[in-house]
Design an enzyme around this catalytic site. Sequence first.
Site, mmCIF file in Angstrom:
data_model
loop_
_atom_site.group_PDB
_atom_site.id
_atom_site.type_symbol
_atom_site.label_atom_id
_atom_site.label_comp_id
_atom_site.label_asym_id
_atom_site.label_seq_id
_atom_site.Cartn_x
_atom_site.Cartn_y
_atom_site.Cartn_z
ATOM 1 C CE1 TYR A 12 -2.957 -3.102 0.558
ATOM 2 C CE2 TYR A 12 -3.430 -2.337 2.773
ATOM 3 C CZ TYR A 12 -3.620 -3.248 1.763
ATOM 4 O OH TYR A 12 -4.487 -4.301 1.948
ATOM 5 C CG LEU A 55 -18.414 -1.965 3.624
ATOM 6 C CD1 LEU A 55 -18.341 -0.470 3.866
ATOM 7 C CD2 LEU A 55 -19.557 -2.587 4.422
ATOM 8 C CB ILE A 77 -10.271 -5.121 7.358
ATOM 9 C CG1 ILE A 77 -9.751 -6.210 8.284
ATOM 10 C CG2 ILE A 77 -9.224 -3.993 7.262
ATOM 11 C CD1 ILE A 77 -9.290 -5.728 9.634
ATOM 12 C CE LYS A 93 -10.544 0.938 -0.194
ATOM 13 N NZ LYS A 93 -10.834 2.336 -0.520
ATOM 14 C CB SER A 94 -13.987 4.843 5.449
ATOM 15 O OG SER A 94 -14.525 6.138 5.207
ATOM 16 C CG ASN A 144 -17.570 1.536 7.878
ATOM 17 O OD1 ASN A 144 -18.670 1.410 7.332
ATOM 18 N ND2 ASN A 144 -16.497 1.926 7.213
#
Length: 266
Positions: free
Chosen positions: A43, A182, A220, A222-223, A232
């Site tokens: 990442y 999601l 897990i 992500k945002s 979340n």
Amino acid sequence: MPRKTIPKIGVGTYENTDPEVCKASVETALNLGYRHVDTAEMYENEAAVGEGIAATDCDRDDVFISTKIHSANLGYEDVLTHARESCDRLGVDVLDLLYVHWPIRAYDPEETLSAFDELYDRGLIRHVGLSNFTPALLETALEALDAPLLAHQVECHPLLQQKELRKFAREHGHRFVAYSPLAKGSVTEMPELVDIADKHGATPAQVSLAWLLSKECVVIPKSSSESHLRENFEARRISLDKTDIERIDGIDRTTRQVDFEAAPWS
């Protein structure tokens, strides 16, 4: 070295590559109550993640930090070197959980996992994880690995339910960790989840997370926005009833969000 319990909800950082945005989102997440941060060498944001953690008042021992070794760096010596480099970028002495990110390219069960065993024995990592393995690859890995396996991380959501891998985790005593829980936003448009969300005064995203949590999965999402991070995290308060869970279990549409020609299941 003391083992740590992996928190049920973590903040994902995939594609969170702007250093300031990444730092701020990790800091915000921890201030909201998250205690699990998931990143990866691939990442290219470990330094920003570490800065975000350092910016909070959280005690280091209270934050569960997981990262992953790039599939190009899975030779024995490379694993040892890159694990230390991840520690340095994250600003920590010990990684709570280190994953094999993908069992492809430089991955070799005996060589790669013997290096993970060495890291575990040295105390540089508290736990070993695997990511994106098939059941057959998991079987081979467990034969090669001496250290206990804490977690297997793979894409999972109502459109990719991963029943076989979840069952494998239960039978072998490791945690099942769901990334892309999601389905990259696809769950927000699923009629089943929209209906259940209306029933509970929740959002479809929260329903997807609550369903996974009901299956004893670690999630897990992500945002980078505070509102979504909060949304979340609040999913842990939603209690789906048997009818809700059975309705989601019965979804027979399948859509994989993360796929490519060299993927282990291809």
